[in-house]
Each structure stands twice: as C-alpha cells, then as structure tokens.
Write an enzyme that holds these catalytic residues in place. Structure first.
Site, short mmCIF file in Angstrom:
data_model
loop_
_atom_site.label_atom_id
_atom_site.label_comp_id
_atom_site.label_asym_id
_atom_site.label_seq_id
_atom_site.Cartn_x
_atom_site.Cartn_y
_atom_site.Cartn_z
N TYR A 107 0.85 -1.19 0.00
CA TYR A 107 0.00 0.00 0.00
C TYR A 107 0.89 1.24 0.00
O TYR A 107 2.00 1.20 -0.48
CB TYR A 107 -1.00 -0.04 1.17
CG TYR A 107 -2.17 0.85 0.86
CD1 TYR A 107 -2.98 0.59 -0.25
CD2 TYR A 107 -2.43 1.99 1.60
CE1 TYR A 107 -4.01 1.44 -0.60
CE2 TYR A 107 -3.47 2.83 1.26
CZ TYR A 107 -4.26 2.56 0.16
OH TYR A 107 -5.27 3.40 -0.20
N ARG A 160 -8.94 10.21 -8.45
CA ARG A 160 -8.07 10.94 -7.52
C ARG A 160 -7.27 9.93 -6.70
O ARG A 160 -7.51 9.76 -5.51
CB ARG A 160 -8.90 11.86 -6.61
CG ARG A 160 -8.09 12.93 -5.91
CD ARG A 160 -9.01 13.96 -5.27
NE ARG A 160 -8.28 15.08 -4.70
CZ ARG A 160 -7.85 15.12 -3.44
NH1 ARG A 160 -8.08 14.10 -2.62
NH2 ARG A 160 -7.19 16.17 -2.99
N LYS A 178 -5.97 -2.18 -0.77
CA LYS A 178 -6.85 -2.04 0.39
C LYS A 178 -7.35 -3.40 0.86
O LYS A 178 -7.40 -3.69 2.06
CB LYS A 178 -8.05 -1.15 0.04
CG LYS A 178 -7.73 0.32 -0.09
CD LYS A 178 -7.67 1.01 1.26
CE LYS A 178 -7.48 2.50 1.11
NZ LYS A 178 -7.44 3.22 2.39
N GLU A 249 -13.46 4.49 -2.78
CA GLU A 249 -12.05 4.82 -2.61
C GLU A 249 -11.55 5.69 -3.77
O GLU A 249 -11.73 5.34 -4.94
CB GLU A 249 -11.21 3.54 -2.54
CG GLU A 249 -9.81 3.74 -2.07
CD GLU A 249 -9.71 4.11 -0.60
OE1 GLU A 249 -8.80 4.87 -0.24
OE2 GLU A 249 -10.54 3.62 0.20
N ASP A 250 -10.94 6.82 -3.44
CA ASP A 250 -10.23 7.67 -4.40
C ASP A 250 -11.12 8.16 -5.54
O ASP A 250 -10.70 8.20 -6.70
CB ASP A 250 -8.99 6.94 -4.94
CG ASP A 250 -7.88 6.86 -3.89
OD1 ASP A 250 -8.04 7.48 -2.82
OD2 ASP A 250 -6.87 6.20 -4.13
N ASP A 272 -13.85 5.71 2.49
CA ASP A 272 -12.69 5.68 3.37
C ASP A 272 -11.91 6.99 3.34
O ASP A 272 -11.38 7.43 4.36
CB ASP A 272 -11.77 4.52 3.00
CG ASP A 272 -10.58 4.41 3.94
OD1 ASP A 272 -10.80 4.33 5.17
OD2 ASP A 272 -9.44 4.43 3.46
N ASP A 273 -11.84 7.64 2.18
CA ASP A 273 -11.10 8.90 2.08
C ASP A 273 -11.73 9.98 2.95
O ASP A 273 -11.04 10.87 3.45
CB ASP A 273 -11.05 9.39 0.63
CG ASP A 273 -10.40 8.39 -0.29
OD1 ASP A 273 -9.26 7.98 0.01
OD2 ASP A 273 -11.02 7.99 -1.29
N ASN A 412 -0.84 11.79 0.93
CA ASN A 412 -0.13 10.61 0.41
C ASN A 412 0.11 10.76 -1.09
O ASN A 412 -0.65 11.46 -1.76
CB ASN A 412 -0.96 9.34 0.65
CG ASN A 412 -0.92 8.89 2.09
OD1 ASN A 412 0.11 8.87 2.71
ND2 ASN A 412 -2.08 8.50 2.62
#
Length: 553
Positions: A107, A160, A178, A249-250, A272-273, A412
């Site tokens: 990750y 993203r 993940k 996610e993203d 999660d973000d 990140n």
C-alpha cells in the site's frame, strides 16, 4: 496460529477442485513444495514438484530472501503481487509476519508508483473492471467473479488516486491493496474480498497517449451517464452480493461527498477517504491531547486543504464535540479551512455546499502562514495533496503559538506530504507532535529520538469492515467512525506516547482491528438482525489465518 484444517473431499466434491498442473495454478489451493507425499500421489502432482517437501516456514525463508534482493520498492511490489497470484496463503503468511516492512510496499507509498506504472508492470488481471460501455450488463459481469460469498468490495473510478490525480483504470492497484490489508490486518477471508474499478475514462493526457494503458482510451464520462452507471453498479451489487459492504475509494472531490450522501441510507457503504481519514485523524488528536494535557474542546484546528478528506475530518471533530456537550454551530467554529484560494470565509462565493458550514466570518487571508498567525490554531492538518506547504515559517509560527504544536501532514504518498518528520521536529525545536499519512523513519534531533506516527487509514477501515461484516449490518451508522476513533486512541499505550508515537505500533494492527471491530459491532445494535451476544468470540472465530488446508480424497 490455528492447527491446519483438514479438508476431506467426497467424490461429489471432487469436481470443484483442480488436480495436477491445474491445482498448481490455483492460488487459493496451491501450496507449492508444501504438498505432502500423500497429496502428491492422490492429486496427480507426482513429478510436477521437486521431491523435497517444505514447511510454510521453509517457504517463507526462501520468499523473504528473494524479496529483499529486489533492487527497488516497485520491484518488491511486483514480486509480492506475483506471489499472491500463485500462492495466496503464503502471500498472506508473509505479509502478516512482516507487516511493518511490507505494508508500505503493498500500500502507500509504493502502491502510488505502482498505479502510475500499472499498464507497464501488468502481469495478471485481478478484480473486476466495469467500463462505461458495460451499461445494462453490470450484474452479469459481477456474476463472472468465481467467489460468490463476497462481503467487502472496494471500488474506485480512479479519478483521484492518493495525491497523484486521475490515473483512470490504473487505479485498480488501490482496491487490490486495500483488500490485501483487509485480510492481513483484520482477517477478512480473501475469498470474501472483491476489488472493482469503474472505468469511465481518464482526463490524464499522458495515459491516453500511452499504448500500454489498460483502460478505455477516451476522456472521462461525467453527468447523467456517469450517475446511471453508479446507480446500476450499486443495485447490481445488492442483487448479486447482498451481504457485501461497499467501500468507495479515491473518487474525485466532485463525486466523493455527493455519492456518499446519495447512497449511505440505501446501502451498506462508506467512503474511506472521507470517513476513514476522519477517524484516524480524530484518533491522533485524542492521543495528542494525552501528551499536551488539553481537552478537545480547547482545540482550534486549521486545515490546509478543503476537499472531502478535510471536510470529513471536520465533521467528525464536530460530532465528537457535540457528544461532549457543544452546540453544533459552536463546535464548527473550532475548525477552520484554507484552500488554494485562501481562507474559507463567509464572503466567498466559490465554495461548495458541504464546505459552507465551515466558512466563518473573517477577513480574507491569502497566505497560510498569515492564517496561522490570525487563527492561532493548536493543530494544523494537511490534506492538500501538495508537498512542502508546511514551510519552516509555518511550523516555527505554530511553535511560537503553542508549547506543543500538533502538526499532521497527511497527504499521500510520501512525495506529497506537506512536510517531513525531520523538518517538523527540527523547526519546532523538538516540541511538535507529528503524524503523517505515509511512513517516515525515526528522527534523531539533539539528544532525542522521535518515532513519528503514521496516520494510516489502515488502522481504521479494516476493523470497521470487520465489525460491519460480522454483525451483518445493513447500513453504516453515523457514529461508527467516532466509535472507531475513540477505541483506537484508547489503544495507544503510555509507552507509545513517551517515544512520540500517537498511534499504536503497526505490528499490533491485527489486535487493533479486532478491538475496533468489536466496538463497531457493539455500536451497530439495531442495524443488524442477528447481532451475536458473544461478540469477541464471534469476531475471533471469523478472522482468517493463513494456513494450508490438507487436501485428502
């Protein structure tokens, strides 16, 4: 670990199991050189393997030796993914035993580089790819997945990826990574995990010109056509995998928050973000206060970045303050935001609806350093995706205002961090309490050794997912991430705090996930039809252990 399970196959069961060379190509059942003499005879493996029979410990030594010979982190990533493709149990055995060493490979930060190079390092498809051209057939595509009892799906549209931007279908590395952590950190069986990429195109011109790009070669689809695909996907998941938790996610800022609001009351889903980042950040703040001696109600937090991650953190801080007795409007005034156009204030016309609740009355400010001087925060949290914006002047100003300034550089991967751990400790004369999104090495400053905390969402989402799955929750309650943050902060030991770490050791992450899962499971009472009375026992018995089955006919 548990005693290896013996799986005795009846004649009726045999067809679902491969034999001979096909068995060696089945990563879920392949044991390589660890097949016993009897298994080799009965499963048609004689002569297909070297004669010496290995233990999983023997195999670990060999794999670890070769892993450490790889010349860079991206090659280590490719090596581990290749291991997962051929021997799933050994992959997780290795990952769990060396989680601190290997988490940054499977990750963040290495997965970011892997996504950038995904088409060039591509070996074998993993997960489900659904393109915009697959309208009206999403459910059929999901049924192509061989495992039928899916309990957790991580889905991205690749817009993203970390702080790297639009990587389109190359973003598949994120759901895969993940879900590796769901298994390694929380014991979700890999057969219950499904990574999904929604390929709606990409606006990354470099990828569109790359002949090795694995996604659709067209610009990103938006508007009604995009929304219709998302609606179909969510409905198809509820039909094909009705017990699945769906983790977003993203997704880009324009979609992440609105999709969460759209789906959260209809499906068992979270982002999660937004929510995982919020929980790990709140946990870090609560842990920091055990060092400073302050209360959450005394804090004033200034965010660098006003995207969905930052707003999500602000929302959860407000929730925590309301639980402490604050009125909601007063709680919001403890959170201030600064974006690329300056301080969010009530006079700005260019901000979105979910940002406006944090736009307070204040004169315009165009410099983050000036915002620090004016707002006088006790903590600054970087979620900008832009490196180096916590400058020497900013950190020194924070140290002038606060005896123990709290500085979280959460963007990140490492290359996008707002500052480094070394810069923070040096520029604050060793007084700052620091956390980052990606790992930094320990820092020597004067006579002290600092162990910077990593505010990694992996402390949160695996345990949350574990609790939701085992409880059979139908929705993700609003308080779940507050419960997770509070529990995580409680798990930070006094010894951790003494060495400057505001999060538990990553080596303890499986225990952290277990505790968070237990707390989450307790909190969803009323949202689950079958909440077991013995929660800890139920969770413990559910958690996957990487061990070889003995295949006997």
């Amino acid at each position: 670990m548990k005693t290896p399970e013996k799986f005795h196959m009846s004649s009726e069961q045999q067809p679902q199991f491969s034999k001979g060379i096909d068995l060696l190509h089945n990563p879920a059942l392949n044991k390589g050189t660890a097949f016993s003499e009897k298994e080799r005879e009965l499963l048609g493996l004689k002569g297909l393997l070297p004669p010496r029979i290995s233990t999983i410990e023997d195999q670990e030594i060999r794999i670890l030796e070769n892993y450490r010979k790889q010349s860079n982190d991206l090659e280590k990533y490719v090596y581990l993914m290749s291991l997962q493709d051929r021997n799933e149990v050994l992959f997780y055995y290795l990952l769990m035993n060396h989680i601190e060493e290997m988490m940054p490979i499977v990750y963040t930060p290495t997965v970011g580089k892997a996504c950038q190079e995904y088409g060039h390092i591509f070996r074998r498809p993993r997960g489900i790819f659904i393109s915009i051209e697959n309208r009206d057939e999403v459910a059929d595509i999901l049924r192509n997945w061989p495992d039928k009892d899916i309990r957790i799906i991580v889905v991205t549209d690749g817009e993203r990826i970390l702080g790297l931007g639009d990587l389109g279908a190359n973003g598949m590395g994120i759901p895969v990574g993940k879900l590796n952590l769901y298994t390694a950190c929380a014991g979700i069986p890999p057969s219950m995990c499904l990574p999904v990429t929604l390929d709606v195109g990409t606006d990354n011109g470099k990828l569109l010109k790359d002949p090795l790009y694995i996604g659709s070669h067209h610009r990103r689809i938006r508007g009604n056509e995009y929304d219709e695909l998302l609606d179909e996907f969510m409905e198809a998941v509820s039909e094909v995998f009705p017990k699945a938790v769906i983790q977003f996610e993203d997704f880009g800022n324009a979609n992440a928050y609105r999709l969460l609001q759209k789906y959260k009351d209809k499906y068992c889903t979270f982002n999660d973000d937004i929510q995982g980042t919020a929980a790990v950040s709140l946990a870090g703040l609560l842990s920091s206060l055990r060092i400073t001696g302050g209360k959450l109600s005394d804090q004033k937090v200034l965010f660098l970045g006003a995207g969905t991650a930052g707003i999500g953190i602000g929302d959860l801080i407000v929730r925590a303050l309301v639980k402490d007795g604050f009125a909601e409007d007063q709680a919001r005034k403890r959170c201030w935001f600064f974006d690329s156009k300056g301080l969010l204030n009530s006079d700005r016309k260019d901000i979105q609806v979910h940002q406006r609740i944090f736009a307070h009355h204040h004169l315009p400010i165009g410099s983050f350093k000036d915002a620090v001087k004016s707002i006088r925060p006790t903590a600054i949290i970087g979620v900008s995706g832009q490196p180096g914006l916590f400058t020497k002047d900013v950190i020194q100003t924070m140290a002038e205002i606060n005896e123990r300034p709290i500085i979280f550089a959460l963007s990140n991967p490492t290359s996008r961090s707002e500052c480094t751990a070394e810069q923070t400790y040096k520029w604050s004369d060793g007084r700052a309490i620091f956390a980052s999104g990606s790992p930094f090495e320990e820092v020597q400053f004067e006579e002290n050794t600092f162990h910077p905390g990593q505010g990694n969402n992996a402390y949160i989402f695996p345990g949350v997912g574990l609790g939701l799955i085992v409880s059979g929750a139908e929705r993700v309650a609003d308080n779940v991430f507050y419960v997770a943050a509070k529990k995580m902060a409680e798990l930070v030991s006094d010894e951790d705090l003494e060495r400057g770490a505001i999060f538990p050791s990553i080596t303890d992450i499986r225990g952290v996930s277990f505790e968070i899962g237990t707390s989450v499971m307790e909190s969803v009472n009323g949202l689950s039809e079958n909440l077991p009375s013995e929660i800890s026992e139920k969770i413990s018995s559910f958690m996957y252990e990487p061990q070889y089955m003995e295949l006997l006919i």
